[in-house]
Write an enzyme that holds these catalytic residues in place. Structure first.
Site, PDB file in Angstrom:
ATOM      1  N   PHE A  14       5.250  27.593 126.454  1.00 35.08           N
ATOM      2  CA  PHE A  14       5.286  27.727 128.041  1.00 35.08           C
ATOM      3  C   PHE A  14       6.100  28.727 128.409  1.00 35.08           C
ATOM      4  O   PHE A  14       6.070  29.787 128.872  1.00 35.08           O
ATOM      5  CB  PHE A  14       5.951  26.395 128.357  1.00 35.08           C
ATOM      6  CG  PHE A  14       6.834  26.468 129.547  1.00 35.08           C
ATOM      7  CD1 PHE A  14       6.566  27.023 130.703  1.00 35.08           C
ATOM      8  CD2 PHE A  14       7.961  25.843 129.476  1.00 35.08           C
ATOM      9  CE1 PHE A  14       7.423  26.940 131.695  1.00 35.08           C
ATOM     10  CE2 PHE A  14       9.033  25.911 130.464  1.00 35.08           C
ATOM     11  CZ  PHE A  14       8.634  26.452 131.785  1.00 35.08           C
ATOM     12  N   ASN A  35       1.462  28.883 115.876  1.00 36.87           N
ATOM     13  CA  ASN A  35       0.652  27.964 115.308  1.00 36.87           C
ATOM     14  C   ASN A  35      -0.265  26.934 116.334  1.00 36.87           C
ATOM     15  O   ASN A  35      -1.073  26.150 115.802  1.00 36.87           O
ATOM     16  CB  ASN A  35       1.245  27.279 114.160  1.00 36.87           C
ATOM     17  CG  ASN A  35       2.195  26.182 114.539  1.00 36.87           C
ATOM     18  OD1 ASN A  35       2.472  26.043 115.956  1.00 36.87           O
ATOM     19  ND2 ASN A  35       2.773  25.526 113.647  1.00 36.87           N
ATOM     20  N   LEU A  78      11.185  32.268 119.574  1.00 34.44           N
ATOM     21  CA  LEU A  78      10.885  31.123 120.601  1.00 34.44           C
ATOM     22  C   LEU A  78      10.377  29.751 119.899  1.00 34.44           C
ATOM     23  O   LEU A  78      10.327  28.746 120.571  1.00 34.44           O
ATOM     24  CB  LEU A  78      10.387  31.517 121.726  1.00 34.44           C
ATOM     25  CG  LEU A  78      11.406  32.100 122.959  1.00 34.44           C
ATOM     26  CD1 LEU A  78      11.919  33.477 122.262  1.00 34.44           C
ATOM     27  CD2 LEU A  78      10.572  32.351 124.067  1.00 34.44           C
ATOM     28  N   LYS A  96      11.986  22.687 110.206  1.00 38.14           N
ATOM     29  CA  LYS A  96      11.819  23.860 109.177  1.00 38.14           C
ATOM     30  C   LYS A  96      11.802  25.032 110.531  1.00 38.14           C
ATOM     31  O   LYS A  96      12.219  26.215 109.876  1.00 38.14           O
ATOM     32  CB  LYS A  96      10.236  23.644 108.649  1.00 38.14           C
ATOM     33  CG  LYS A  96      10.500  22.781 107.537  1.00 38.14           C
ATOM     34  CD  LYS A  96       9.080  22.466 106.688  1.00 38.14           C
ATOM     35  CE  LYS A  96       9.173  21.458 105.738  1.00 38.14           C
ATOM     36  NZ  LYS A  96       7.988  21.127 105.389  1.00 38.14           N
ATOM     37  N   LYS A 110      15.523  42.103 110.411  1.00 45.35           N
ATOM     38  CA  LYS A 110      16.634  43.124 109.512  1.00 45.35           C
ATOM     39  C   LYS A 110      15.887  44.180 108.904  1.00 45.35           C
ATOM     40  O   LYS A 110      16.324  45.394 109.007  1.00 45.35           O
ATOM     41  CB  LYS A 110      17.045  41.934 108.448  1.00 45.35           C
ATOM     42  CG  LYS A 110      18.022  42.654 107.326  1.00 45.35           C
ATOM     43  CD  LYS A 110      18.657  41.522 106.552  1.00 45.35           C
ATOM     44  CE  LYS A 110      19.010  41.968 105.303  1.00 45.35           C
ATOM     45  NZ  LYS A 110      18.326  41.493 104.091  1.00 45.35           N
ATOM     46  N   TYR A 150      16.086  18.063 116.313  1.00 47.00           N
ATOM     47  CA  TYR A 150      16.093  19.405 117.337  1.00 47.00           C
ATOM     48  C   TYR A 150      17.511  19.917 117.513  1.00 47.00           C
ATOM     49  O   TYR A 150      17.590  20.973 117.334  1.00 47.00           O
ATOM     50  CB  TYR A 150      15.682  18.932 118.776  1.00 47.00           C
ATOM     51  CG  TYR A 150      15.533  20.007 119.692  1.00 47.00           C
ATOM     52  CD1 TYR A 150      14.404  21.143 119.384  1.00 47.00           C
ATOM     53  CD2 TYR A 150      15.924  20.255 120.744  1.00 47.00           C
ATOM     54  CE1 TYR A 150      14.098  22.058 120.221  1.00 47.00           C
ATOM     55  CE2 TYR A 150      15.720  20.987 121.746  1.00 47.00           C
ATOM     56  CZ  TYR A 150      14.838  21.946 121.527  1.00 47.00           C
ATOM     57  OH  TYR A 150      14.537  23.033 122.289  1.00 47.00           O
ATOM     58  N   LYS A 154      18.620  23.453 115.741  1.00 49.45           N
ATOM     59  CA  LYS A 154      19.141  24.570 116.767  1.00 49.45           C
ATOM     60  C   LYS A 154      20.488  24.958 116.304  1.00 49.45           C
ATOM     61  O   LYS A 154      21.055  26.074 116.237  1.00 49.45           O
ATOM     62  CB  LYS A 154      19.086  24.107 118.058  1.00 49.45           C
ATOM     63  CG  LYS A 154      17.776  24.267 118.600  1.00 49.45           C
ATOM     64  CD  LYS A 154      16.907  25.640 118.703  1.00 49.45           C
ATOM     65  CE  LYS A 154      15.432  25.342 119.435  1.00 49.45           C
ATOM     66  NZ  LYS A 154      14.776  26.535 119.238  1.00 49.45           N
ATOM     67  N   TYR A 164      23.807  36.067 109.562  1.00 51.60           N
ATOM     68  CA  TYR A 164      22.933  37.389 109.365  1.00 51.60           C
ATOM     69  C   TYR A 164      23.973  38.413 110.234  1.00 51.60           C
ATOM     70  O   TYR A 164      23.727  39.539 109.824  1.00 51.60           O
ATOM     71  CB  TYR A 164      21.535  37.053 109.958  1.00 51.60           C
ATOM     72  CG  TYR A 164      20.293  37.010 108.761  1.00 51.60           C
ATOM     73  CD1 TYR A 164      20.562  35.889 108.297  1.00 51.60           C
ATOM     74  CD2 TYR A 164      19.800  37.939 108.295  1.00 51.60           C
ATOM     75  CE1 TYR A 164      19.716  35.299 107.357  1.00 51.60           C
ATOM     76  CE2 TYR A 164      18.876  37.850 107.403  1.00 51.60           C
ATOM     77  CZ  TYR A 164      18.836  36.398 106.765  1.00 51.60           C
ATOM     78  OH  TYR A 164      17.951  36.083 105.578  1.00 51.60           O
TER      79      TYR A 164
END
Ligand code: UDP
Length: 336
Positions: A14, A35, A78, A96, A110, A150, A154, A164
Site C-alpha cells: 500500500f 514477496n 518497508l 523475521k 552499507k 509486530y 519493529k 548499524y
C-alpha cells in the site's frame, strides 16, 4: 548521466507502491522487492512496462543480495505485514522481516553507501500512557502479547538500525508511521477503515471492537509520502513520528464514514481485541521542525478519495470477497 537508483522493499504494498510512483515520476530508477505476502501486483501493474522500474518477486529473508549488481543511492525498508489480522496470522514472517530482513537491507545500504530508511510504527509505543506520543516516549508494550510480533519486531528493527548507524556509520533514518489510509489498501486487510468501507458498501453493520472509545489518528497516504521523501533528505538519525495529529474515536470514525457515504449503518459491538491500544496520537513537533512537514488532507477529504478508489475497484456484489492470493498468504479471519 547515471540515473539515481532506489531500492524499496515492500514496494508492491500500500505505502511502498506510492513511494515507487513518487521516485519513478522524478526520474529515478526504482527497484522493488516484494514477496506479495500482503501486497498486490495490481499496485505496481502500471509501472510494469517502464524500463526504469524493476520488480523482484522474492522473499527478503531468502533473497541472495549478491544478485544485486547495482549501487543504490537510497534504500527504503518497508516490507512487513502491517495490519493486525495480517501479523496475527503471519507472526514468524513479521518477526523475521523486521529483524533478518532489516539486517539484509542495512547490509545492502552499507555496501552501496546509500541513504537508508526504516519504516517503524506507532506500535512501538504499545498502549501509551501519555498522549500525544513524542519520540522520546519509550512506550508501554506487552512483549509476549499477540501484537508483540509486530511491536517488538519493529523495536528490534529500530535497535538494529541504530547499531548499524553507530558501528558502521550507515546513513540511516527511522520513521514511526501512525495509522495511514488511502488508495491501494486491501479492502479485506482487516484494518478499521477498509473494514468500515467494505461493510457500509455491502449494507452490513459496522463492527466495533470494544466500546469504540479508543482513539486513532488517521493520515492520508499522500501526506505520508511527502513526509517519507522529505525524511530521506535530512541528516537526522533518531526516530521521527509521521502521522496526522487529528484524533478520532472509532465511533467518530464510523460517523464520518456514514456521513461521506450518505448511508446510515447499524453498529455491531464486538469484544475488544487483546492489548488494543486505547489511544494513539502523534506528537509531530519533530517532523514540523526538521522537515517543515505536516499533514494537509482532512479525514473527510482523504476518506472520500479512498471511498472512490474502493468503489472503482470491483462491482458491488464482490466488495466483500477475498482478494487473489499472493506469496505466503493463507486465508483466515480476524484472530480475537
Ligand atoms: N477496529 C474496529 N473495528 C474493525 C477494525 C478495527 O473497531 O472492524 C478498531 C481496532 O480495535 C482498533 C482501531 O479500530 O482499536 C484501529 O484498528 P486497525 O486494525 O485499523 O489498526 P491498529 O491501530 O490497531 O493497528
Amino acid at each position: 548521466m547515471r540515473k539515481r537508483q532506489v531500492l524499496i522493499s515492500g514496494g508492491a504494498g500500500f505505502i511502498g507502491s506510492h513511494l515507487c510512483d513518487y521516485y519513478i515520476q522524478r526520474g529515478y530508477k526504482v527497484w522493488c522487492i516484494d514477496n506479495l505476502c500482503t501486497s498486490s501486483i495490481e499496485n505496481i501493474k502500471h509501472l510494469g512496462n517502464l524500463s526504469d522500474f524493476k520488480f523482484i518477486q522474492e522473499d527478503l529473508i531468502t533473497f541472495k543480495t549478491s544478485l544485486l549488481k547495482h549501487k543504490f543511492d537510497m534504500v527504503f525498508h518497508l516490507a512487513s505485514p502491517a495490519s493486525p489480522p495480517d501479523y496475527f496470522r503471519l507472526p514468524l514472517e513479521t518477526l523475521k522481516v523486521n529483524s533478518l530482513g532489516t539486517e539484509k537491507m542495512l547490509e545492502i545500504a552499507k555496501m552501496s553507501e546509500a541513504k537508508f530508511l526504516f519504516s517503524s510504527t506507532s506500535e512501538v509505543y504499545g498502549d501509551p500512557t501519555i498522549s500525544p506520543q513524542p519520540e522520546i516516549y519509550w512506550g508501554n508494550v506487552n512483549p509476549v502479547g499477540p501484537r508483540s510480533v509486530y511491536d517488538e519486531g519493529k523495536r528490534y528493527g529500530e535497535a538494529l538500525v541504530m547499531a548499524y548507524h553507530r558501528k558502521y556509520r550507515v546513513n540511516t533514518r527511522i520513521i514511526r508511521i501512525f495509522n495511514t489510509y488511502g488508495e491501494r489498501m486491501r479492502l479485506n486487510d482487516g484494518r478499521v477503515i477498509p473494514n468500515f468501507i467494505a461493510q457500509i458498501l455491502d449494507s452490513k453493520p459496522l463492527t466495533i471492537y470494544g466500546d469504540g472509545k479508543q482513539t486513532r489518528s488517521f493520515c492520508y497516504v499522500d501526506d505520508l509520502i511527502k513526509g517519507i521523501t522529505k525524511m530521506i533528505e535530512v541528516d537526522y538519525h533518531l526516530p521521527v513520528n509521521l502521522g496526522n495529529p487529528d484524533e478520532f474515536t472509532i465511533l467518530q470514525l464510523a460517523e464520518v464514514i456514514q456521513k461521506i457515504t450518505g448511508i446510515k449503518a447499524q453498529i455491531e459491538f464486538l469484544p475488544p481485541l487483546e492489548d488494543d491500544p486505547k489511544q494513539r496520537r502523534p506528537d509531530i513537533s519533530k517532523a514540523k521542525e526538521l522537515l517543515h512537514w505536516e499533514p494537509k488532507v482532512s479525514l473527510e477529504e482523504g476518506l472520500t478519495k479512498t471511498l472512490n478508489y474502493f468503489r472503482s475497484l470491483v462491482p458491488p456484489p464482490q466488495w466483500n470477497r477475498k482478494q487473489k492470493k499472493g506469496g505466503c498468504r493463507n486465508e483466515t479471519g480476524r484472530i480475537r
